[in-house]
Write a protein that holds these residues in place. Structure first.
Motif, short mmCIF file in Angstrom:
data_model
loop_
_atom_site.label_atom_id
_atom_site.label_comp_id
_atom_site.label_asym_id
_atom_site.label_seq_id
_atom_site.Cartn_x
_atom_site.Cartn_y
_atom_site.Cartn_z
N LEU A 29 0.72 -1.09 -0.37
CA LEU A 29 -0.33 -0.10 -0.09
C LEU A 29 1.12 1.10 0.35
CD1 LEU A 29 -3.35 -0.89 2.46
CD2 LEU A 29 -3.03 -0.61 0.34
N GLN A 30 1.95 1.40 0.33
CA GLN A 30 2.47 2.25 0.36
C GLN A 30 3.92 2.74 -0.47
OE1 GLN A 30 5.67 2.20 3.64
NE2 GLN A 30 3.91 3.09 5.22
N ASN A 31 4.17 1.69 -1.85
CA ASN A 31 4.23 1.93 -2.92
C ASN A 31 3.83 1.50 -3.95
OD1 ASN A 31 7.31 1.86 -1.93
ND2 ASN A 31 6.88 0.27 -0.74
N ILE A 32 2.78 2.18 -4.12
CA ILE A 32 1.90 1.70 -5.43
C ILE A 32 1.64 2.98 -6.50
CG2 ILE A 32 -0.43 0.48 -4.59
CD1 ILE A 32 -1.48 3.47 -4.15
N GLN A 33 2.88 4.28 -6.44
CA GLN A 33 3.14 5.41 -7.17
C GLN A 33 3.97 4.59 -8.39
OE1 GLN A 33 4.98 5.26 -4.02
NE2 GLN A 33 2.93 6.69 -2.93
N PRO A 34 3.28 4.70 -9.15
CA PRO A 34 3.97 4.08 -10.84
C PRO A 34 5.58 4.55 -10.98
CG PRO A 34 2.33 5.91 -11.18
CD PRO A 34 2.59 5.00 -9.94
N VAL A 35 6.63 3.74 -11.66
CA VAL A 35 7.69 4.05 -11.35
C VAL A 35 8.08 4.30 -13.23
CG1 VAL A 35 8.26 3.56 -9.38
CG2 VAL A 35 8.42 2.29 -10.66
N GLU A 36 8.67 4.14 -13.56
CA GLU A 36 9.14 4.19 -15.24
C GLU A 36 10.29 3.81 -15.14
OE1 GLU A 36 9.58 7.10 -18.22
OE2 GLU A 36 7.22 8.37 -17.86
N MET A 72 13.34 -0.08 -23.80
CA MET A 72 12.50 -0.18 -23.68
C MET A 72 12.25 0.89 -23.34
SD MET A 72 12.02 -4.64 -24.37
CE MET A 72 13.27 -4.64 -23.30
N THR A 73 10.83 0.75 -22.27
CA THR A 73 10.62 2.13 -21.44
C THR A 73 9.60 1.41 -20.24
OG1 THR A 73 11.15 3.93 -22.20
CG2 THR A 73 9.97 4.02 -20.22
N PHE A 74 9.01 0.52 -19.11
CA PHE A 74 8.45 -0.07 -18.83
C PHE A 74 7.64 1.10 -17.23
CE2 PHE A 74 11.23 -3.06 -19.78
CZ PHE A 74 10.49 -4.21 -21.14
N ARG A 75 6.32 1.29 -17.27
CA ARG A 75 5.57 1.86 -16.14
C ARG A 75 5.20 0.80 -15.18
NH1 ARG A 75 5.21 6.98 -15.68
NH2 ARG A 75 3.10 7.64 -14.40
N MET A 76 5.44 1.36 -14.47
CA MET A 76 4.33 -0.31 -13.18
C MET A 76 4.39 0.52 -12.34
SD MET A 76 6.96 -3.12 -13.03
CE MET A 76 8.44 -3.00 -14.77
N PRO A 77 3.70 -0.14 -11.17
CA PRO A 77 3.93 0.32 -9.54
C PRO A 77 5.09 -0.41 -9.26
CG PRO A 77 1.71 -0.89 -9.91
CD PRO A 77 2.40 -1.79 -11.06
N VAL A 85 5.38 -4.04 -7.87
CA VAL A 85 5.33 -4.20 -8.60
C VAL A 85 7.47 -4.47 -9.27
CG1 VAL A 85 4.75 -5.23 -11.40
CG2 VAL A 85 2.88 -4.58 -9.62
N PHE A 86 7.80 -3.09 -9.05
CA PHE A 86 9.13 -2.94 -9.27
C PHE A 86 10.16 -3.91 -8.66
CE2 PHE A 86 13.19 -0.88 -8.99
CZ PHE A 86 13.87 -1.49 -10.42
N ILE A 87 9.47 -3.53 -6.83
CA ILE A 87 10.41 -4.43 -5.94
C ILE A 87 9.59 -5.55 -6.13
CG2 ILE A 87 10.26 -5.00 -3.54
CD1 ILE A 87 9.47 -2.04 -3.61
N PHE A 88 8.85 -6.11 -6.57
CA PHE A 88 8.40 -8.10 -6.70
C PHE A 88 8.93 -7.92 -7.84
CE2 PHE A 88 5.61 -11.61 -7.55
CZ PHE A 88 5.93 -12.45 -6.83
N VAL A 89 9.33 -7.72 -9.01
CA VAL A 89 9.74 -8.54 -10.11
C VAL A 89 11.38 -8.40 -9.25
CG1 VAL A 89 10.53 -8.43 -12.57
CG2 VAL A 89 7.91 -7.88 -11.10
N THR A 90 12.43 -8.19 -8.96
CA THR A 90 13.21 -7.39 -8.92
C THR A 90 13.88 -8.94 -7.39
OG1 THR A 90 13.09 -5.13 -9.22
CG2 THR A 90 15.26 -6.18 -8.01
N LEU A 91 12.82 -8.57 -7.20
CA LEU A 91 12.94 -9.84 -5.92
C LEU A 91 13.13 -11.72 -6.96
CD1 LEU A 91 13.24 -10.61 -2.75
CD2 LEU A 91 10.20 -11.05 -2.83
#
Length: 69
Positions: free
Chosen positions: A21-28, A34-39, A42-48
């Motif tokens: 809930l604290q990390n729902i802001q979108p990031v590029e 390629m440029t990805f835009r995601m919350p 999600v980025f933290i989870f994918v990196t994990l």
């Protein structure tokens, strides 16, 4: 012991929900051309997941090297 395990799981789930809930802001994120835009969550989870996968591959590689010696 069962109550302690249940309590730890509940605390972990609550912490996970707070982090999401604290990390729902979108990031590029730019990867090569390629440029990805995601919350951010999600980025933290994918990196994990990517880091976990590389860790598994590396540990498998090291185990095979040690067996060869």
């Amino acid at each position: 012991m069962n109550k302690a395990k249940t309590a730890m799981i509940a605390i972990g789930i609550v912490l996970l929900i707070v982090i999401i809930l604290q990390n729902i802001q979108p990031v590029e994120t730019k990867i090569l051309f390629m440029t990805f835009r995601m919350p951010r969550a999600v980025f933290i989870f994918v990196t994990l997941l990517i880091g976990f996968g590389f860790g598994l591959l590396l540990s498998d590689f090291v185990k095979k090297k040690l067996k060869m010696k």
